[in-house]
Design an enzyme around this catalytic site. Structure first.
Site, PDB file in Angstrom:
ATOM      1  CD  GLU A  29     -13.232  -2.000   2.334  1.00 37.19           C
ATOM      2  OE1 GLU A  29     -12.624  -1.705   2.862  1.00 37.19           O
ATOM      3  OE2 GLU A  29     -13.674  -2.778   1.649  1.00 37.19           O
ATOM      4  CG  LEU A  58     -15.214  -3.988   5.107  1.00 32.20           C
ATOM      5  CD1 LEU A  58     -14.059  -3.743   5.035  1.00 32.20           C
ATOM      6  CD2 LEU A  58     -15.198  -4.979   6.288  1.00 32.20           C
ATOM      7  CD  GLU A  60     -12.149  -4.967  -0.196  1.00 32.83           C
ATOM      8  OE1 GLU A  60     -13.819  -6.036  -0.048  1.00 32.83           O
ATOM      9  OE2 GLU A  60     -11.835  -5.025   0.903  1.00 32.83           O
ATOM     10  CD  GLN A  82      -9.323  -0.215   4.869  1.00 30.82           C
ATOM     11  OE1 GLN A  82      -9.802  -2.151   5.572  1.00 30.82           O
ATOM     12  NE2 GLN A  82      -9.624   1.108   5.437  1.00 30.82           N
ATOM     13  CG  PHE A  83      -4.989  -3.247   3.222  1.00 28.87           C
ATOM     14  CD1 PHE A  83      -3.060  -2.456   3.705  1.00 28.87           C
ATOM     15  CD2 PHE A  83      -5.472  -2.862   4.340  1.00 28.87           C
ATOM     16  CE1 PHE A  83      -3.236  -2.101   4.857  1.00 28.87           C
ATOM     17  CE2 PHE A  83      -5.205  -2.034   5.734  1.00 28.87           C
ATOM     18  CZ  PHE A  83      -3.889  -1.818   5.441  1.00 28.87           C
ATOM     19  CG  PHE A  88      -7.649 -12.288  -4.864  1.00 28.84           C
ATOM     20  CD1 PHE A  88      -7.311 -13.061  -5.517  1.00 28.84           C
ATOM     21  CD2 PHE A  88      -6.988 -12.247  -3.810  1.00 28.84           C
ATOM     22  CE1 PHE A  88      -6.311 -13.889  -6.249  1.00 28.84           C
ATOM     23  CE2 PHE A  88      -5.467 -12.783  -4.079  1.00 28.84           C
ATOM     24  CZ  PHE A  88      -5.296 -12.648  -5.035  1.00 28.84           C
ATOM     25  CG  HIS A 129      -3.241  -6.132   5.693  1.00 27.59           C
ATOM     26  ND1 HIS A 129      -3.555  -7.245   6.245  1.00 27.59           N
ATOM     27  CD2 HIS A 129      -4.612  -5.491   5.732  1.00 27.59           C
ATOM     28  CE1 HIS A 129      -5.169  -7.321   6.359  1.00 27.59           C
ATOM     29  NE2 HIS A 129      -5.612  -5.752   6.739  1.00 27.59           N
TER      30      HIS A 129
END
Length: 325
Positions: A29, A58, A60, A82-83, A88, A129
């Site tokens: 992303e 967006l 994962e 991204q974080f 999960f 995050h």
């Protein structure tokens, strides 16, 4: 040598590996034109084009599925979450698929994928995050989990991770990205995965840490020196597999140990390290192993995270308690 921040060292490793091997692909992303939320991939889109540095939706789960498919076809994908708090959403691809590929194919297929992601507290990010979820990955056989603590190691470890034939989870502590600089060779080099480093030599107590907590451990070691306690600081660098040989060798010398992690006490890899050291070096220990960690609660809101996170003061106190036992 250049003096680089950790984020600059990571970018340099990615750039040099992409130039060396056309099968290295980067996607995630905002990693393309924007260069990533922390600018880790800045300039790579313009240099290598959208076929090799690609922005994804967006999603994962989609990023992980694409990395798995590309890797089994001979590419070397470097995917970014991204974080890491959002891992999960992609657990099945990483733990259910990537980690098992070598075994389920009898060694006929490798899975040379890198899962890059920022994590860690102390920078007042929004909820979900900053969580330290490395323990989930380290408890999943088939994955290597790497957490650098400085720019030099970050470049060398990431280069090794990209060249590795198995999936590597590469976690980058956000507080380390631009907090200090280090001398980093301009040429390519590797730092071996699965090998800890002695960040500071000492003779009275061994402090084992990883990620940002290595910085806090070094601060604690400075304070302990003023109190005539010589602390040896071990930087794990890789938390799966763990280099117990280096840890045990240090404990045999010092007779005392404190384990330090940013993750909650029930999380991270601290408990397994303490267990293994107790089994392997019980006759060398002169006191119970100390354990410094965050408390067993969900990660707090940013206003109080500095109170919640472990620090050098906590490490110093635990080390004194062990030495004075």
């Amino acid at each position: 040598m250049a003096n680089l921040t950790m984020i600059q060292a990571i970018t340099e490793s990615l750039d040099q590996e992409m130039a060396r091997d056309e099968k290295v692909l980067i996607f995630g992303e905002d990693v393309g034109k924007n260069g990533g939320v922390f600018r880790a991939t800045q300039g790579l889109f313009d240099k290598y084009g959208e076929n090799r540095v690609n922005d994804t939706p967006l999603a994962e789960s989609g990023i992980g599925g694409m990395a798995f498919g590309l890797a089994v076809q001979g590419f070397r994908p470097v995917m970014e979450i991204q974080f890491f708090g959002f891992v999960f959403e992609v657990m099945d691809s990483i733990v259910g698929q990537m980690a098992r590929t070598r075994y389920r194919t009898g060694g006929k297929l490798n899975l040379p994928a890198v899962i890059r992601s920022p994590f860690g507290g102390g920078v007042h990010t929004p909820e979900m995050h900053a969580d330290s979820l490395e323990g989930l990955m380290a408890q999943s056989p088939g994955l290597k989990v790497v957490i650098p603590s400085n720019p030099y190691d970050a470049k060398g470890l990431l280069t090794s991770a990209i060249r590795d034939e198995d999936p590597v989870v590469f976690l980058e502590h956000m507080k380390l990205y631009r907090s200090f600089r280090d001398e980093v060779p301009e040429e390519q080099y590797t730092v071996p995965l699965g090998k800890a480093a002695v960040a500071k030599e000492g003779s009275d107590i061994t402090i084992v840490a990883y990620g940002y907590m290595v910085r806090e451990a070094l601060k604690a070691a400075e304070q302990l020196e003023k109190d005539n306690v010589s602390a040896e600081v071990i930087d794990l660098r890789t938390v799966s597999p763990i280099d117990y040989e280096t840890i045990v060798k240090s404990v045999e010398k010092t007779g005392h140990m404190v384990m330090v992690q940013e993750a909650q006490r029930q999380a991270g890899v601290g408990n397994v390290v303490i267990s293994e050291v107790s089994q392997r070096a019980i006759l060398s220990l002169e006191a119970p192993v100390g354990f410094v960690s965050a408390p067993d609660t969900v990660y707090p809101f940013g206003q109080i995270e500095n109170t919640w996170l472990p620090n050098a003061k906590d490490i110093t106190a635990a080390a004194k308690k062990a030495v004075e036992f």
